[in-house]
Design a protein around this motif. Structure first.
Motif, PDB file in Angstrom:
ATOM      1  N   ALA A  17       0.752  -1.327  -0.054  1.00 24.28           N
ATOM      2  CA  ALA A  17       0.050   0.103   0.242  1.00 24.28           C
ATOM      3  C   ALA A  17       0.808   0.897   0.055  1.00 24.28           C
ATOM      4  O   ALA A  17       0.169   1.979  -0.640  1.00 24.28           O
ATOM      5  CB  ALA A  17      -1.282  -0.305   1.260  1.00 24.28           C
ATOM      6  N   LEU A  18       1.966   1.210   0.998  1.00 20.84           N
ATOM      7  CA  LEU A  18       2.748   2.245   0.845  1.00 20.84           C
ATOM      8  C   LEU A  18       3.482   2.957  -0.460  1.00 20.84           C
ATOM      9  O   LEU A  18       3.511   4.211  -1.124  1.00 20.84           O
ATOM     10  CB  LEU A  18       4.095   2.380   1.639  1.00 20.84           C
ATOM     11  N   VAL A  19       4.144   1.557  -1.071  1.00 22.39           N
ATOM     12  CA  VAL A  19       4.653   1.722  -2.452  1.00 22.39           C
ATOM     13  C   VAL A  19       4.157   2.199  -3.249  1.00 22.39           C
ATOM     14  O   VAL A  19       4.379   3.201  -4.342  1.00 22.39           O
ATOM     15  CB  VAL A  19       4.845   0.277  -2.923  1.00 22.39           C
ATOM     16  N   LEU A  53       4.016   6.241  -5.295  1.00 22.83           N
ATOM     17  CA  LEU A  53       4.049   5.241  -6.922  1.00 22.83           C
ATOM     18  C   LEU A  53       2.849   6.532  -7.700  1.00 22.83           C
ATOM     19  O   LEU A  53       3.349   6.995  -8.303  1.00 22.83           O
ATOM     20  CB  LEU A  53       4.011   4.325  -7.079  1.00 22.83           C
ATOM     21  N   LEU A  54       1.620   6.637  -6.773  1.00 25.10           N
ATOM     22  CA  LEU A  54       0.944   7.183  -7.372  1.00 25.10           C
ATOM     23  C   LEU A  54       0.835   8.713  -7.338  1.00 25.10           C
ATOM     24  O   LEU A  54       0.810   9.798  -7.987  1.00 25.10           O
ATOM     25  CB  LEU A  54      -0.811   7.074  -6.592  1.00 25.10           C
ATOM     26  N   ALA A  55       1.524   8.927  -5.837  1.00 25.31           N
ATOM     27  CA  ALA A  55       1.526   9.866  -5.521  1.00 25.31           C
ATOM     28  C   ALA A  55       3.125  10.942  -6.245  1.00 25.31           C
ATOM     29  O   ALA A  55       2.340  12.162  -7.136  1.00 25.31           O
ATOM     30  CB  ALA A  55       1.936  10.783  -3.661  1.00 25.31           C
ATOM     31  N   PHE A  56       4.286  10.313  -6.684  1.00 22.88           N
ATOM     32  CA  PHE A  56       5.141  10.722  -7.187  1.00 22.88           C
ATOM     33  C   PHE A  56       5.140  10.251  -9.105  1.00 22.88           C
ATOM     34  O   PHE A  56       5.958  11.975  -9.584  1.00 22.88           O
ATOM     35  CB  PHE A  56       5.758  10.548  -7.133  1.00 22.88           C
ATOM     36  N   ALA A  71       9.311   3.356 -15.822  1.00 25.47           N
ATOM     37  CA  ALA A  71      10.768   2.407 -15.755  1.00 25.47           C
ATOM     38  C   ALA A  71      11.448   2.996 -14.520  1.00 25.47           C
ATOM     39  O   ALA A  71      11.455   2.660 -13.690  1.00 25.47           O
ATOM     40  CB  ALA A  71      11.331   1.892 -16.367  1.00 25.47           C
ATOM     41  N   LEU A  72      11.304   4.192 -14.258  1.00 22.35           N
ATOM     42  CA  LEU A  72      12.292   5.314 -13.580  1.00 22.35           C
ATOM     43  C   LEU A  72      11.858   5.202 -12.436  1.00 22.35           C
ATOM     44  O   LEU A  72      11.964   4.980 -11.115  1.00 22.35           O
ATOM     45  CB  LEU A  72      12.277   6.979 -13.692  1.00 22.35           C
ATOM     46  N   GLN A  73       9.937   5.866 -12.823  1.00 21.16           N
ATOM     47  CA  GLN A  73       9.189   5.502 -11.386  1.00 21.16           C
ATOM     48  C   GLN A  73       9.122   4.199 -10.429  1.00 21.16           C
ATOM     49  O   GLN A  73       9.419   3.720  -9.288  1.00 21.16           O
ATOM     50  CB  GLN A  73       7.735   5.722 -11.612  1.00 21.16           C
ATOM     51  N   LEU A  74       9.099   3.152 -11.404  1.00 23.86           N
ATOM     52  CA  LEU A  74       9.173   1.869 -10.705  1.00 23.86           C
ATOM     53  C   LEU A  74      10.698   1.648 -10.093  1.00 23.86           C
ATOM     54  O   LEU A  74      10.608   1.161  -8.253  1.00 23.86           O
ATOM     55  CB  LEU A  74       8.999   0.812 -11.399  1.00 23.86           C
ATOM     56  N   ALA A  75      11.691   1.664 -10.501  1.00 13.54           N
ATOM     57  CA  ALA A  75      13.425   1.736  -9.346  1.00 13.54           C
ATOM     58  C   ALA A  75      13.195   2.362  -8.587  1.00 13.54           C
ATOM     59  O   ALA A  75      13.845   2.210  -7.608  1.00 13.54           O
ATOM     60  CB  ALA A  75      13.886   2.248 -10.761  1.00 13.54           C
ATOM     61  N   LEU A 119       9.838  -1.426  -0.847  1.00  9.79           N
ATOM     62  CA  LEU A 119       8.752  -2.608  -0.594  1.00  9.79           C
ATOM     63  C   LEU A 119      10.184  -3.652   0.207  1.00  9.79           C
ATOM     64  O   LEU A 119       9.928  -4.682   1.144  1.00  9.79           O
ATOM     65  CB  LEU A 119       9.007  -3.707  -1.362  1.00  9.79           C
ATOM     66  N   TRP A 120      11.118  -3.681   0.428  1.00  9.65           N
ATOM     67  CA  TRP A 120      12.874  -3.904   1.376  1.00  9.65           C
ATOM     68  C   TRP A 120      12.849  -3.240   1.967  1.00  9.65           C
ATOM     69  O   TRP A 120      13.848  -3.360   2.730  1.00  9.65           O
ATOM     70  CB  TRP A 120      13.680  -3.924   0.235  1.00  9.65           C
ATOM     71  N   ARG A 121      12.343  -2.064   2.309  1.00 12.02           N
ATOM     72  CA  ARG A 121      12.410  -1.118   3.537  1.00 12.02           C
ATOM     73  C   ARG A 121      12.349  -1.892   5.157  1.00 12.02           C
ATOM     74  O   ARG A 121      13.119  -1.400   6.142  1.00 12.02           O
ATOM     75  CB  ARG A 121      11.523   0.046   3.490  1.00 12.02           C
ATOM     76  N   ARG A 122      11.833  -3.028   5.254  1.00 14.86           N
ATOM     77  CA  ARG A 122      12.157  -3.525   6.569  1.00 14.86           C
ATOM     78  C   ARG A 122      13.024  -4.540   6.374  1.00 14.86           C
ATOM     79  O   ARG A 122      13.800  -3.799   7.899  1.00 14.86           O
ATOM     80  CB  ARG A 122      10.681  -3.738   7.175  1.00 14.86           C
ATOM     81  N   THR A 123      13.559  -4.763   6.162  1.00 13.15           N
ATOM     82  CA  THR A 123      14.550  -6.363   6.137  1.00 13.15           C
ATOM     83  C   THR A 123      16.262  -5.225   5.689  1.00 13.15           C
ATOM     84  O   THR A 123      16.688  -6.180   5.874  1.00 13.15           O
ATOM     85  CB  THR A 123      14.085  -7.044   4.774  1.00 13.15           C
TER      86      THR A 123
END
Length: 114
Positions: A40-42, A46-49, A76-80, A86-90
């Protein structure tokens, strides 16, 4: 003269109580399925920026060179930029280092040439 609310009165206020219940529910849901909140955060980031860059004719006043990129390049840039969240916790340090490196490269490439 405005009456002063005590701490007990503040917590008894319906909106404050609703916010507290919602926060507890979110915390519980995050502990049960942490990936749902991460996705949900991603999507929100992604929508906001990403949305202003993907909509044709939207002048958002940014001083970056994404306007010269084709639509798939902007996507592709926005996805990158957003998928590492998604890996911000680990792997929080690696995630932030990757995002900063991408951002610095983008800003450097968009800088005006003297």
């Amino acid at each position: 003269m405005t009456p002063v609310m005590t701490e007990d009165q503040l917590w008894a206020h319906p909106q404050v109580a609703w916010l507290a219940r919602t926060g507890r529910r979110l915390r519980r849901a995050d502990q049960e399925r942490p990936w749902v909140l991460d996705v949900a955060l991603v999507l929100a980031v992604l929508l906001a920026f990403g949305l202003p860059d993907l909509l044709p004719g939207w002048d958002h006043g940014a001083n970056v060179g994404t306007a010269a990129l084709p639509l798939y390049g902007v996507g592709a840039l926005q996805l990158a930029l957003t998928l590492p969240l998604l890996w911000r916790r680990t792997r929080p340090r690696g995630t932030m280092e990757q995002r900063l490196a991408l951002r610095d490269d983008l800003v450097r490439s968009a800088a005006p040439v003297a």
